[in-house]
Design a protein around this motif. Structure first.
Motif, short mmCIF file in Angstrom:
data_model
loop_
_atom_site.label_atom_id
_atom_site.label_comp_id
_atom_site.label_asym_id
_atom_site.label_seq_id
_atom_site.Cartn_x
_atom_site.Cartn_y
_atom_site.Cartn_z
N ALA A 18 31.16 1.36 1.08
CA ALA A 18 30.17 1.63 2.11
C ALA A 18 28.74 1.59 1.57
O ALA A 18 27.82 1.09 2.23
CB ALA A 18 30.45 2.99 2.76
N GLU A 19 28.55 2.10 0.34
CA GLU A 19 27.19 2.17 -0.20
C GLU A 19 26.63 0.80 -0.56
O GLU A 19 25.42 0.67 -0.83
CB GLU A 19 27.15 3.07 -1.45
N ALA A 20 27.46 -0.24 -0.56
CA ALA A 20 26.99 -1.58 -0.89
C ALA A 20 26.39 -2.30 0.31
O ALA A 20 25.81 -3.37 0.15
CB ALA A 20 28.13 -2.41 -1.46
N LEU A 21 26.51 -1.72 1.49
CA LEU A 21 26.02 -2.36 2.70
C LEU A 21 24.83 -1.59 3.27
O LEU A 21 24.91 -0.37 3.48
CB LEU A 21 27.12 -2.42 3.77
N LEU A 22 23.75 -2.28 3.53
CA LEU A 22 22.57 -1.70 4.17
C LEU A 22 22.38 -2.39 5.52
O LEU A 22 22.26 -3.62 5.58
CB LEU A 22 21.32 -1.89 3.31
N THR A 23 22.35 -1.60 6.59
CA THR A 23 22.24 -2.19 7.92
C THR A 23 21.08 -1.62 8.73
O THR A 23 20.75 -2.17 9.78
CB THR A 23 23.53 -1.96 8.72
N ASP A 24 20.46 -0.55 8.27
CA ASP A 24 19.32 0.01 8.97
C ASP A 24 18.21 -1.03 9.04
O ASP A 24 17.74 -1.51 8.00
CB ASP A 24 18.82 1.26 8.24
N PRO A 25 17.75 -1.41 10.24
CA PRO A 25 16.75 -2.48 10.35
C PRO A 25 15.47 -2.21 9.57
O PRO A 25 14.86 -3.14 9.02
CB PRO A 25 16.47 -2.54 11.86
N ASP A 26 15.05 -0.95 9.49
CA ASP A 26 13.84 -0.64 8.73
C ASP A 26 14.05 -0.88 7.24
O ASP A 26 13.12 -1.30 6.53
CB ASP A 26 13.43 0.82 8.97
N VAL A 27 15.26 -0.61 6.78
CA VAL A 27 15.57 -0.83 5.37
C VAL A 27 15.76 -2.31 5.07
O VAL A 27 15.19 -2.85 4.10
CB VAL A 27 16.83 -0.03 4.96
N THR A 28 16.53 -2.98 5.89
CA THR A 28 16.79 -4.40 5.64
C THR A 28 15.51 -5.23 5.73
O THR A 28 15.35 -6.21 5.01
CB THR A 28 17.84 -4.96 6.61
N ALA A 29 14.59 -4.81 6.58
CA ALA A 29 13.32 -5.55 6.71
C ALA A 29 12.53 -5.53 5.40
O ALA A 29 11.79 -6.47 5.09
CB ALA A 29 12.48 -4.96 7.84
N SER A 30 12.71 -4.45 4.62
CA SER A 30 11.97 -4.34 3.36
C SER A 30 12.47 -5.34 2.32
O SER A 30 11.82 -5.55 1.30
CB SER A 30 12.08 -2.92 2.81
N TYR A 31 13.63 -5.96 2.59
CA TYR A 31 14.17 -6.99 1.69
C TYR A 31 13.82 -8.40 2.19
O TYR A 31 14.39 -9.37 1.72
CB TYR A 31 15.68 -6.86 1.59
N GLY A 32 12.88 -8.50 3.10
CA GLY A 32 12.63 -9.78 3.75
C GLY A 32 11.92 -10.82 2.93
O GLY A 32 12.07 -12.01 3.18
N ASN A 33 11.14 -10.40 1.94
CA ASN A 33 10.32 -11.40 1.25
C ASN A 33 10.01 -10.99 -0.18
O ASN A 33 10.15 -9.83 -0.56
CB ASN A 33 9.01 -11.62 2.01
N ASP A 34 9.56 -11.99 -0.95
CA ASP A 34 9.09 -11.72 -2.30
C ASP A 34 7.57 -11.54 -2.27
O ASP A 34 7.02 -11.16 -1.23
CB ASP A 34 9.55 -12.80 -3.28
N MET A 35 6.86 -11.83 -3.34
CA MET A 35 5.45 -11.51 -3.44
C MET A 35 4.52 -12.68 -3.10
O MET A 35 3.31 -12.61 -3.33
CB MET A 35 5.14 -10.99 -4.84
N ALA A 36 5.06 -13.75 -2.55
CA ALA A 36 4.24 -14.92 -2.22
C ALA A 36 3.55 -14.75 -0.88
O ALA A 36 4.10 -14.15 0.06
CB ALA A 36 5.11 -16.17 -2.20
N SER A 37 2.34 -15.30 -0.78
CA SER A 37 1.62 -15.34 0.49
C SER A 37 1.92 -16.65 1.22
O SER A 37 2.37 -17.62 0.61
CB SER A 37 0.11 -15.23 0.25
N PHE A 38 1.66 -16.66 2.52
CA PHE A 38 1.80 -17.87 3.35
C PHE A 38 3.21 -18.44 3.33
O PHE A 38 3.40 -19.65 3.44
CB PHE A 38 0.81 -18.95 2.90
N CYS A 39 4.21 -17.60 3.18
CA CYS A 39 5.60 -18.06 3.18
C CYS A 39 6.37 -17.38 4.30
O CYS A 39 6.44 -16.15 4.36
CB CYS A 39 6.27 -17.76 1.83
N ALA A 40 6.95 -18.20 5.18
CA ALA A 40 7.71 -17.65 6.29
C ALA A 40 8.92 -16.87 5.79
O ALA A 40 9.55 -17.24 4.81
CB ALA A 40 8.17 -18.78 7.20
N ALA A 41 9.21 -15.77 6.47
CA ALA A 41 10.39 -14.95 6.14
C ALA A 41 11.05 -14.52 7.42
O ALA A 41 10.38 -14.19 8.41
CB ALA A 41 9.98 -13.74 5.31
#
Length: 455
Positions: A14-37
């Motif tokens: 269970a601890e390997a899965l993250l489904t909270d939208p606020d949490v998963t959104a934080s994994y949306g992108n790396d540190m690049a600018s002008f890149c769609a995510a």
């Protein structure tokens, strides 16, 4: 979504899965600018190879895209999520499985942080040379994915030269072993090198065999001030032409020097137009620094200051390592370019970038791995100002174009990701692009591995 989560739960704790939208959104992108995510459907944090295999089998069965991630310190958007994807974060697979002083190898999982590995092998009198500026945060898996370099590339080379073998989970969940643990080996095609720099588009690296070197002596650093970037680059050419092999050879332009002083009060000379740092980790570094110092003076250096101690040297290296962070404080956003040119064209690249900055009325600082011609122009801009953002993007593209005109490449170590997709085709040409797409099709026929990156 329900079917996806149910299938994933069948083989994951269970601890390997993250489904909270606020949490998963934080994994949306790396540190690049002008890149769609996009927005991930779920984030998975596996701890075992078997768990990664389960994720890939599920993704293949359900035709769900998978975006592998490390620490997300990348600068090209290669780790950015796509809508509805599984983000596969490998940061929990962070074990150093073996360090062998006899074979001079380390066997590691992909989530091992670069600096952690460096310190661990150092306890055995060994050295893992690739050292990106983000080495305290970035992971070995991410370094492999983007074929990272670092400050010591001029003498010791980049990540690709230290990856001997890999374990890779393929798109359909099969486990592939590539390479070897031996010092030599030429059996079959070099699939290991194929995965290095592939940005997670061909498979998921779950284990790596890395070559190590004996720990070199502590290095001493020299700082040389120059009245122009051109004279500093003349010194670089002279140093390399005379056969010197510095462990580090870096340039910081005036904009970068001032940003570092502003951030950390380092006391670097703000009157200089270009600051050259050279280091040697030889048995007699003072003698090597003296010889290089003479070449710097002959090229027009206004002042040459060799460090007397390792502590002084580390302060200078710290200043260089914080260059990108310092430039990020100049404006609200940055675009960090990664153009590598032949050493003989380094002066033209830096001067050309300065002209582009003036043309677009922007602050663009340049720091560079001068020893291998890898420049990092950093475009600083206000992301809330539409006109300034437009000029930033246009200047970024013009810098890339300049690098290609000078016989260089669009990326020396940061990768293509989303940021430079359109430029990859221009550099490769149609024949190479067709063959590379064919390789992608062979390894990932459904196109589920990190879609939208590279091509």
């Amino acid at each position: 979504m329900d079917d996806l989560l149910e299938r994933l739960r069948d083989g994951l704790p269970a601890e390997a899965l993250l489904t909270d939208p606020d949490v998963t959104a934080s994994y949306g992108n790396d540190m690049a600018s002008f890149c769609a995510a996009g927005t991930p459907a779920v984030v998975v944090l596996p701890r075992t190879v078997e768990q990664v295999q389960h994720v890939m089998r599920t993704a293949t069965d359900l035709r769900v895209p998978v975006v592998p991630q490390g620490a997300r310190t990348g600068l090209s958007g290669a780790a950015n999520a796509s809508d509805g994807c599984i983000v596969l974060s490998l940061t929990k697979m962070d074990r150093i499985l073996e360090i062998s002083p006899v074979d001079r190898i380390a066997v590691v999982e992909p989530g091992v942080v670069n600096a952690v590995l460096s310190r661990a092998v150092g306890e055995h009198g060994l050295y893992y040379p690739p050292d990106p500026s983000s080495w305290e945060m970035c992971t070995i898996g991410g370094n492999i994915g983007t074929a990272s370099g670092g400050l010591c590339c001029v003498k010791y080379g980049v990540t690709a030269e230290y990856v001997l073998g890999l374990k890779v989970v393929l798109a359909d969940g099969r486990l592939l072993d590539t390479g070897r643990r031996t010092a030599k080996g030429v059996a079959g095609y070099d699939l290991t090198r194929l995965f290095v720099g592939s940005e997670g588009s061909l498979g998921i690296v779950v284990e790596a065999v890395l070559a190590l070197r004996p720990q070199p002596p502590a290095q001493l650093v020299l700082a040389a001030e120059f009245p122009s970037a051109a004279t500093a680059c003349d010194a670089v050419c002279a140093i390399m032409e005379r056969g010197h092999t510095p462990s580090l050879l870096e340039i910081m332009d005036r904009t970068t020097v001032r940003a570092v002083n502003e951030l950390a009060n380092m006391g670097l000379p703000e009157t200089t137009e270009a600051l050259l740092l050279a280091a040697f980790d030889t048995p007699d570094p003072a003698a090597d620094l003296a010889a290089v110092g003479a070449l710097c003076e002959a090229a027009g250096a206004s002042e040459v200051v060799p460090a007397d101690t390792v502590a002084e040297s580390e302060l200078l290296l710290q200043a260089r390592r914080m260059s990108l962070t310092a430039l990020e404080t100049v404006k609200s956003a940055t675009m960090i370019d990664d153009v590598c040119v032949p050493r003989s064209k380094l002066g033209a690249m830096i001067d050309g970038t300065a002209a582009i900055a003036q043309k677009y009325d922007l602050t663009i600082g340049v720091c560079a791995h001068a020893g291998d011609g890898n420049t990092h122009p950093v475009v600083c801009f206000d992301h809330l100002d539409p006109d300034e953002s437009r000029r930033a993007r246009e200047s970024f593209d013009e810098i890339i174009a300049l690098g290609l005109e000078l016989g260089g490449t669009i990326t020396g170590e940061h990768g293509v990701g989303v940021l430079k997709k359109e430029w990859l085709a221009r550099e490769l040409g149609p024949v190479s692009l067709e063959l590379q797409r064919g390789i992608k099709q062979t390894f990932d026929p459904l196109g589920i591995l990190n879609p939208g990156k590279l091509f």
